[in-house]
Structure formats: structure tokens, C-alpha cells
Design an enzyme around this catalytic site. Structure first.
Site, PDB file in Angstrom:
ATOM      1  N   TYR A   1       0.838  -1.207   0.000  1.00 38.62           N
ATOM      2  CA  TYR A   1       0.000   0.000   0.000  1.00 38.62           C
ATOM      3  C   TYR A   1       0.872   1.256   0.000  1.00 38.62           C
ATOM      4  CZ  TYR A   1      -3.095  -3.615   1.937  1.00 38.62           C
ATOM      5  OH  TYR A   1      -3.781  -4.765   2.176  1.00 38.62           O
TER       6      TYR A   1
ATOM      7  N   VAL B   1      -5.306  -7.344   5.055  1.00 36.50           N
ATOM      8  CA  VAL B   1      -5.782  -6.924   6.374  1.00 36.50           C
ATOM      9  C   VAL B   1      -6.145  -8.101   7.286  1.00 36.50           C
ATOM     10  CG1 VAL B   1      -6.552  -4.613   5.711  1.00 36.50           C
ATOM     11  CG2 VAL B   1      -8.133  -6.546   5.522  1.00 36.50           C
TER      12      VAL B   1
HETATM   13  N1  GLN Z   1     -11.584  -6.878   1.434  1.00 37.34           N
HETATM   14  C1  GLN Z   1     -10.819  -5.732   1.751  1.00 37.34           C
HETATM   15  C2  GLN Z   1     -11.363  -4.504   1.074  1.00 37.34           C
HETATM   16  O1  GLN Z   1     -11.739  -4.561  -0.073  1.00 37.34           O
HETATM   17  C3  GLN Z   1      -9.387  -5.984   1.379  1.00 37.34           C
HETATM   18  C4  GLN Z   1      -8.547  -4.936   1.913  1.00 37.34           C
HETATM   19  C5  GLN Z   1      -7.136  -5.290   2.253  1.00 37.34           C
HETATM   20  O2  GLN Z   1      -6.717  -6.397   2.583  1.00 37.34           O
HETATM   21  N2  GLN Z   1      -6.398  -4.245   2.304  1.00 37.34           N
HETATM   22  O3  GLN Z   1     -11.465  -3.456   1.692  1.00 37.34           O
END
Ligand code: GLN
Length: 343
Positions: A257, A275
């Protein structure tokens, strides 16, 4: 060659302490188990159930040796880590140029869920942020939503050597609350960047995020990339060798990110986090690392996972641009480890 179905039991049965590297990993695990920073994701109730103390580290070499410590059997949802691999499948389905016409490969410097598209081309910035991942999911071929999901699951099975399930409560929660992702999808539809099968594509995106994996699977995923796209244990090809470089490059520039620059500087391993608490990191030609620890930092990356990768990079000179003689030679440290191909 290990049989696919046997892989889980083969890897689970490895307990012997046979190489210095295994001791090193045990020490690393002990060193960071007590770290209590970060917070477990709680944007949906299912993720908040994760125990902050869960902590697993697995390293799989390009020769198929497996080293693991801690909670490497604990299942969790793959979340954003799926994005890198689905990008690979989209490349196989359409080729580089077409995929690139729909999704750019520039880091955003913004949070993973930022609602931002390239102002000139209207493309989402890269396949690792949500907008780009939704555009990528849209590209996955299949005659029906079931077939598209099956293709994604089959792809993950090729990488990890075992079958994967969807965590249905997580999928349904993501679907019920993912308004921001839905908004991005409609914005991209407005600009003609994705097709109008919005609900189907969002379902696929939420489902790919809800695939259940463990730390060992994450190490297999990256070890397969490290090994040119072939799972080093089963010897099955997971992705065309020509696209491995594309996937790994975007992992290096965008995988963590808006912490990707810092990560590249400090750790220097193409990686992808999610996450759910997972990180998968590739040392091309050498090995794959999978870490699992649910507490996340402010940018959504696993706290303990970052520390583990940082130490491994520093101690063994695994940064992709390292030109100095490493403190420890990884090949000497892994010698004597378990080689699944000999089992
Ligand atoms: N399912 C999560 C989303 O779309 C995935 C996010 C992530 O792992 N950063 O917000």
C-alpha cells in the site's frame, strides 16, 4: 513428486530441528511474539475475532524445503494478498497490453481504499489497491460467475498445492458493507474502465478476498513466484513464466500500500500484505516467506510480519538490491533442512 492431497500432511509433519535456519526462525518468532503493537482489523465483525497473539512464520525455498514456526496451520482470509495473484491470472487471460489499458502500474502513495483514478486515462493506479483490484477481477474470464470463481480457486490451488475454501461469513459481510468498493466500481463503469457486470465482479472481488489460507500457503505462493511460477514442492506450474516478472514488479512498487516505498527501502522484497494479517514476500530465485499475525499498523500491514521480513532481509542480505556480502549466507543456514522431495 509430492501428491497434491498429501502436501498438507507432509508439511504438517515436519517438526525436526535439522538446520540452523530452523533455530534462527524459532528465535525470530520468540523475539517478536511479545510485540504488542498494532490493532486487529475490525471493519467487519468476523475479522475482529482474530486473536492478536496468533503468529506464524513459514519459509519455503525454491528447492522446496519448508521451514515453519508458530501458528502455520491457522486459517485466515487472504484479503488483499489475492490481488497480486489475480493480476497474474488477468495477464494470462488477456496479455500485458490489454490489462495495462485497464489498470496502470503506478504506486498511488494513497491508502488502499482511496477513491482515485488517473486523471488523464481514467485508469485505476495499480492492481494492488482496491480500485485496480476490482478492475482486475473484472478481467477474469469465464462464462458464469461460478466459472470465474472456480478459475480463481484453481489458480490458488496450483500455487499452494491444496484446495481452498471461501470464508462465507467474511464474504457476505464484505459484500453487505463494501459500499466504498461499490462506489469505485461504479466510478470505473462511468469511465468505461470495467464492464457492466458490476455485481458479479464485486462478488468475485469479495470472494477472492475471503479465500482461506494459512502462513504456509502464503510461503508457497511466493516460493512459486520465486521459482519462476512453478510450485517447488508439487512441481506444478501456477503461472506462465512470462508473467512472473510482471507480478513481482508490481508487488515491489505497490504491494505494501502506501508504505511500499519505505518497505522497498528497508526490506527490499517484492511482497503483498492483507488486512487478515498475512504477508507474502518473494526473494526471486531463492525463497518465499509467509507470515501471519493479525495486528496491523496504521497503513494496514501486519506489525510482526514487517519485523520478521525486515530481520530476514538484514540478517541474510535478502534485499533485492543488496550488493554487500551478507552477515549470514542463507545457503549455509538452510543446509540440512527438510526437503519434501526426499520424503
Ligand atoms: N476486502 C478488503 C477490502 O476490499 C481488502 C482490503 C485489504 O486487505 N487491504 O477493503
Amino acid at each position: 513428486m509430492a501428491d497434491l492431497g498429501d502436501l498438507q500432511s507432509l508439511t504438517s509433519s515436519i517438526t525436526a530441528v535439522t538446520s540452523p535456519f530452523r533455530n534462527y526462525l524459532n528465535d525470530l518468532h520468540a523475539k517478536y511474539q511479545s510485540l504488542n503493537d498494532g490493532a486487529v482489523a475490525d471493519y467487519i465483525p468476523e475479522l475482529a475475532l482474530a486473536k492478536p497473539e496468533w503468529f506464524g512464520i513459514c519459509v519455503v525455498t525454491a528447492e522446496g524445503q519448508v521451514f515453519e514456526v508458530g501458528n502455520c496451520d491457522q486459517l485466515f482470509t487472504i484479503q488483499s494478498i489475492s490481488k497480486a495473484f489475480v493480476f497474474g491470472l488477468a495477464l494470462e487471460d488477456h496479455g500485458r497490453d490489454y490489462v495495462n489499458s485497464k489498470v496502470s502500474v503506478e504506486p498511488t502513495g494513497e491508502a488502499f481504499n482511496a477513491i482515485v483514478l488517473d486523471e488523464v486515462t481514467n485508469r485505476p493506479y495499480n492492481p494492488m489497491v482496491n480500485a485496480g483490484a476490482i478492475a482486475t477481477a473484472d478481467l477474469i474470464k469465464g462464462h458464469s460467475s461460478t466459472e470465474r470463481l472456480k478459475r480463481v480457486l484453481a489458480m490458488f490451488q496450483r500455487y499452494t498445492g491444496r484446495e481452498h475454501d471461501i470464508n462465507v461469513p467474511v464474504f457476505l459481510s464484505e459484500k453487505a458493507t463494501g459500499f466504498r468498493n461499490r462506489a469505485m466500481a461504479y466510478l470505473m463503469l462511468n469511465f468505461g474502465m470495467i464492464s457492466d457486470r458490476i455485481d458479479e465482479t464485486l462478488d468475485l472481488y469479495f470472494q477472492q478476498c475471503s479465500i482461506m489460507v494459512n502462513a504456509r500457503d502464503l510461503a508457497m505462493l511466493s516460493a512459486t513466484l520465486a521459482n519462476g511460477g512453478v510450485n517447488p514442492v508439487t512441481q506444478e506450474r501456477a503461472i506462465d513464466e512470462h508473467h512472473v516478472q510482471d507480478v513481482i514488479s508490481v508487488m515491489l512498487t505497490c504491494g505494501m500500500y502506501d508504505a511500499s516505498g519505505e518497505w522497498c527501502y528497508r526490506v527490499g522484497m517484492p511482497a503483498k500484505s492483507g488486512v487478515g494479517g498475512g504477508i507474502t514476500a518473494v526473494v526471486p530465485g531463492q525463497l518465499g516467506i509467509g507470515t501471519f499475525s493479525p495486528p496491523l499498523d496504521a497503513k494496514g500491514n501486519s506489525y510482526r510480519g514487517i519485523k520478521v521480513c525486515e530481520d530476514l532481509a538484514k540478517d541474510f542480505g535478502l534485499h533485492v538490491f543488496n550488493a554487500a556480502k551478507p552477515e549470514r549466507d542463507i545457503n549455509e543456514w538452510i543446509a540440512g533442512g527438510n526437503d519434501l522431495n526426499d520424503w
